[in-house]
Design a protein around this motif. Structure first.
Motif, PDB file in Angstrom:
ATOM      1  N   LEU A  79      67.020  52.117  56.564  1.00  0.00           N
ATOM      2  CA  LEU A  79      65.543  52.579  56.963  1.00  0.00           C
ATOM      3  C   LEU A  79      65.562  53.613  57.943  1.00  0.00           C
ATOM      4  N   VAL A  80      65.233  54.913  57.549  1.00  0.00           N
ATOM      5  CA  VAL A  80      64.835  55.982  58.804  1.00  0.00           C
ATOM      6  C   VAL A  80      63.376  56.094  59.135  1.00  0.00           C
ATOM      7  N   ARG A  81      63.031  56.822  60.264  1.00  0.00           N
ATOM      8  CA  ARG A  81      61.797  57.005  60.773  1.00  0.00           C
ATOM      9  C   ARG A  81      61.158  57.818  59.949  1.00  0.00           C
ATOM     10  N   THR A  82      61.501  59.022  59.441  1.00  0.00           N
ATOM     11  CA  THR A  82      60.999  60.022  58.389  1.00  0.00           C
ATOM     12  C   THR A  82      61.872  60.500  57.575  1.00  0.00           C
ATOM     13  N   ASN A  83      61.395  61.155  56.307  1.00  0.00           N
ATOM     14  CA  ASN A  83      62.045  61.956  55.436  1.00  0.00           C
ATOM     15  C   ASN A  83      63.363  61.216  54.942  1.00  0.00           C
ATOM     16  N   GLY A  84      62.767  59.909  54.537  1.00  0.00           N
ATOM     17  CA  GLY A  84      63.852  59.278  53.693  1.00  0.00           C
ATOM     18  C   GLY A  84      64.127  59.757  52.440  1.00  0.00           C
ATOM     19  N   ASP A  85      65.216  59.322  51.408  1.00  0.00           N
ATOM     20  CA  ASP A  85      65.377  59.956  50.137  1.00  0.00           C
ATOM     21  C   ASP A  85      63.970  59.231  49.427  1.00  0.00           C
ATOM     22  N   LEU A  86      63.746  58.089  49.673  1.00  0.00           N
ATOM     23  CA  LEU A  86      62.713  57.385  49.007  1.00  0.00           C
ATOM     24  C   LEU A  86      61.581  57.129  50.269  1.00  0.00           C
ATOM     25  N   GLN A  87      60.239  57.716  50.059  1.00  0.00           N
ATOM     26  CA  GLN A  87      59.375  57.622  50.874  1.00  0.00           C
ATOM     27  C   GLN A  87      58.102  57.069  50.507  1.00  0.00           C
ATOM     28  N   PHE A  88      57.337  56.105  51.562  1.00  0.00           N
ATOM     29  CA  PHE A  88      56.456  55.395  50.976  1.00  0.00           C
ATOM     30  C   PHE A  88      55.267  55.566  52.013  1.00  0.00           C
ATOM     31  N   SER A  89      53.907  55.590  51.611  1.00  0.00           N
ATOM     32  CA  SER A  89      52.725  55.851  52.530  1.00  0.00           C
ATOM     33  C   SER A  89      51.671  55.405  51.759  1.00  0.00           C
ATOM     34  N   GLY A  90      50.551  55.144  52.146  1.00  0.00           N
ATOM     35  CA  GLY A  90      49.392  54.619  51.656  1.00  0.00           C
ATOM     36  C   GLY A  90      48.361  53.772  52.477  1.00  0.00           C
ATOM     37  N   ALA A  91      47.582  53.050  51.772  1.00  0.00           N
ATOM     38  CA  ALA A  91      46.428  52.526  52.464  1.00  0.00           C
ATOM     39  C   ALA A  91      45.839  51.081  51.605  1.00  0.00           C
ATOM     40  N   ILE A  92      45.509  50.244  52.390  1.00  0.00           N
ATOM     41  CA  ILE A  92      44.802  48.884  51.687  1.00  0.00           C
ATOM     42  C   ILE A  92      43.469  49.540  51.429  1.00  0.00           C
ATOM     43  N   ASN A  93      43.256  49.611  50.071  1.00  0.00           N
ATOM     44  CA  ASN A  93      41.814  50.216  49.834  1.00  0.00           C
ATOM     45  C   ASN A  93      40.799  49.107  49.297  1.00  0.00           C
ATOM     46  N   ARG A  94      41.381  47.899  49.234  1.00  0.00           N
ATOM     47  CA  ARG A  94      40.655  47.086  48.700  1.00  0.00           C
ATOM     48  C   ARG A  94      40.771  45.670  49.382  1.00  0.00           C
ATOM     49  N   TYR A  95      39.907  44.861  49.931  1.00  0.00           N
ATOM     50  CA  TYR A  95      40.011  43.307  50.405  1.00  0.00           C
ATOM     51  C   TYR A  95      38.488  42.981  50.115  1.00  0.00           C
ATOM     52  N   ASN A  96      38.557  42.114  49.020  1.00  0.00           N
ATOM     53  CA  ASN A  96      37.209  41.130  48.585  1.00  0.00           C
ATOM     54  C   ASN A  96      37.592  39.860  48.329  1.00  0.00           C
ATOM     55  N   ILE A  97      36.441  39.103  48.762  1.00  0.00           N
ATOM     56  CA  ILE A  97      36.200  37.892  48.372  1.00  0.00           C
ATOM     57  C   ILE A  97      35.143  37.547  47.461  1.00  0.00           C
ATOM     58  N   THR A  98      35.172  37.057  46.519  1.00  0.00           N
ATOM     59  CA  THR A  98      34.209  37.043  45.322  1.00  0.00           C
ATOM     60  C   THR A  98      34.410  35.395  44.573  1.00  0.00           C
ATOM     61  N   PRO A  99      33.338  34.998  44.384  1.00  0.00           N
ATOM     62  CA  PRO A  99      32.943  33.847  43.663  1.00  0.00           C
ATOM     63  C   PRO A  99      33.575  33.761  42.255  1.00  0.00           C
ATOM     64  N   GLN A 100      34.421  32.857  41.886  1.00  0.00           N
ATOM     65  CA  GLN A 100      34.826  32.818  40.278  1.00  0.00           C
ATOM     66  C   GLN A 100      34.198  31.670  39.716  1.00  0.00           C
ATOM     67  N   ALA A 101      33.733  30.464  40.315  1.00  0.00           N
ATOM     68  CA  ALA A 101      33.084  29.478  39.322  1.00  0.00           C
ATOM     69  C   ALA A 101      32.328  28.863  40.212  1.00  0.00           C
ATOM     70  N   THR A 102      31.164  28.520  39.426  1.00  0.00           N
ATOM     71  CA  THR A 102      29.903  27.916  39.989  1.00  0.00           C
ATOM     72  C   THR A 102      30.017  26.363  39.849  1.00  0.00           C
ATOM     73  N   VAL A 103      29.629  25.609  40.714  1.00  0.00           N
ATOM     74  CA  VAL A 103      29.415  24.438  40.675  1.00  0.00           C
ATOM     75  C   VAL A 103      27.975  24.078  40.775  1.00  0.00           C
ATOM     76  N   THR A 104      27.191  23.371  39.710  1.00  0.00           N
ATOM     77  CA  THR A 104      25.989  23.143  39.695  1.00  0.00           C
ATOM     78  C   THR A 104      25.513  21.854  40.324  1.00  0.00           C
ATOM     79  N   THR A 105      24.799  21.741  41.104  1.00  0.00           N
ATOM     80  CA  THR A 105      24.391  20.436  41.730  1.00  0.00           C
ATOM     81  C   THR A 105      23.321  19.552  41.106  1.00  0.00           C
ATOM     82  N   THR A 106      23.202  18.547  41.215  1.00  0.00           N
ATOM     83  CA  THR A 106      22.220  17.418  40.353  1.00  0.00           C
ATOM     84  C   THR A 106      20.839  17.585  41.216  1.00  0.00           C
ATOM     85  N   ASP A 107      21.192  17.700  42.413  1.00  0.00           N
ATOM     86  CA  ASP A 107      20.177  17.878  43.305  1.00  0.00           C
ATOM     87  C   ASP A 107      19.240  18.904  43.360  1.00  0.00           C
ATOM     88  N   PRO A 108      18.022  19.016  42.854  1.00  0.00           N
ATOM     89  CA  PRO A 108      17.134  20.340  42.917  1.00  0.00           C
ATOM     90  C   PRO A 108      16.921  21.139  44.062  1.00  0.00           C
TER      91      PRO A 108
END
Length: 181
Positions: A79-108
């Motif tokens: 691991l080197v600070r900069t200019n490695g033979d293999l270089q990685f950079s980027g960003a976290i571009n998605r962080y979502n919390i979404t419903p997947q299944a619905t539970v129907t209640t019997t109480d109206p």
């Protein structure tokens, strides 16, 4: 006598296999690494940014350090600070919390509720291979984990889910970059 002959034949085959594998120019290990360590000696990781607008405040730092640790554990690259033979950079571009299944209640009088929630994280990675430039890419890696909001809140499971998602994303990045599967 037959047992002794088998032993010597098996020993000879094992020895020949070891010599053949160790004489290859490209080093391969059981972790799936396919790196020519004579040419590729180092890697560098720029700090990833959180462009998703969600997640804990230290998420980008956690991912950056996890990426460094993963490559240090699974390769012999320095691991080197900069200019490695293999270089990685980027960003976290998605962080979502979404419903997947619905539970129907019997109480109206009660509304339907989510039975499962899904945390999805996407990370855009720019990978530069300075030795084999045609292997460089810019790609988004994404993974998700579900949890039950009826028994737990996101605050209770968020750090565990993020760690599990990062582990899956790191494995996918590793496979795409140095495992060549």
């Amino acid at each position: 006598m037959i047992l002794s002959k088998r032993f010597w034949v098996n020993s000879w085959l094992l020895c020949c296999s070891f010599i053949l594998v160790s004489s290859c120019a490209i080093n391969y290990s059981f972790s799936g690494v396919n790196i020519d360590y004579d040419k590729v000696k180092s890697f560098s990781v720029e700090n990833f940014f959180n462009d998703s607008g969600g997640g804990p405040a230290n998420m980008e730092q956690l991912f950056t350090e996890s990426l460094k640790d993963f490559y240090q554990r699974n390769t012999r690259l320095e691991l080197v600070r900069t200019n490695g033979d293999l270089q990685f950079s980027g960003a976290i571009n998605r962080y979502n919390i979404t419903p997947q299944a619905t539970v129907t209640t019997t109480d109206p009088n009660l509304p339907d509720r989510a039975g499962q929630m899904r945390l999805t994280i996407g990370i855009e990675v720019e990978y530069a291979n300075t030795v084999e430039e045609e292997e460089s890419f810019k790609r988004t890696f994404s993974f998700f984990k579900d949890y039950d909001p009826r028994t737990t809140s996101i605050l209770q499971v968020e750090s565990v889910l993020i760690e599990e998602i990062f582990e899956s994303i790191l494995q996918d990045i590793f496979t795409a970059t140095v495992a060549n599967w």
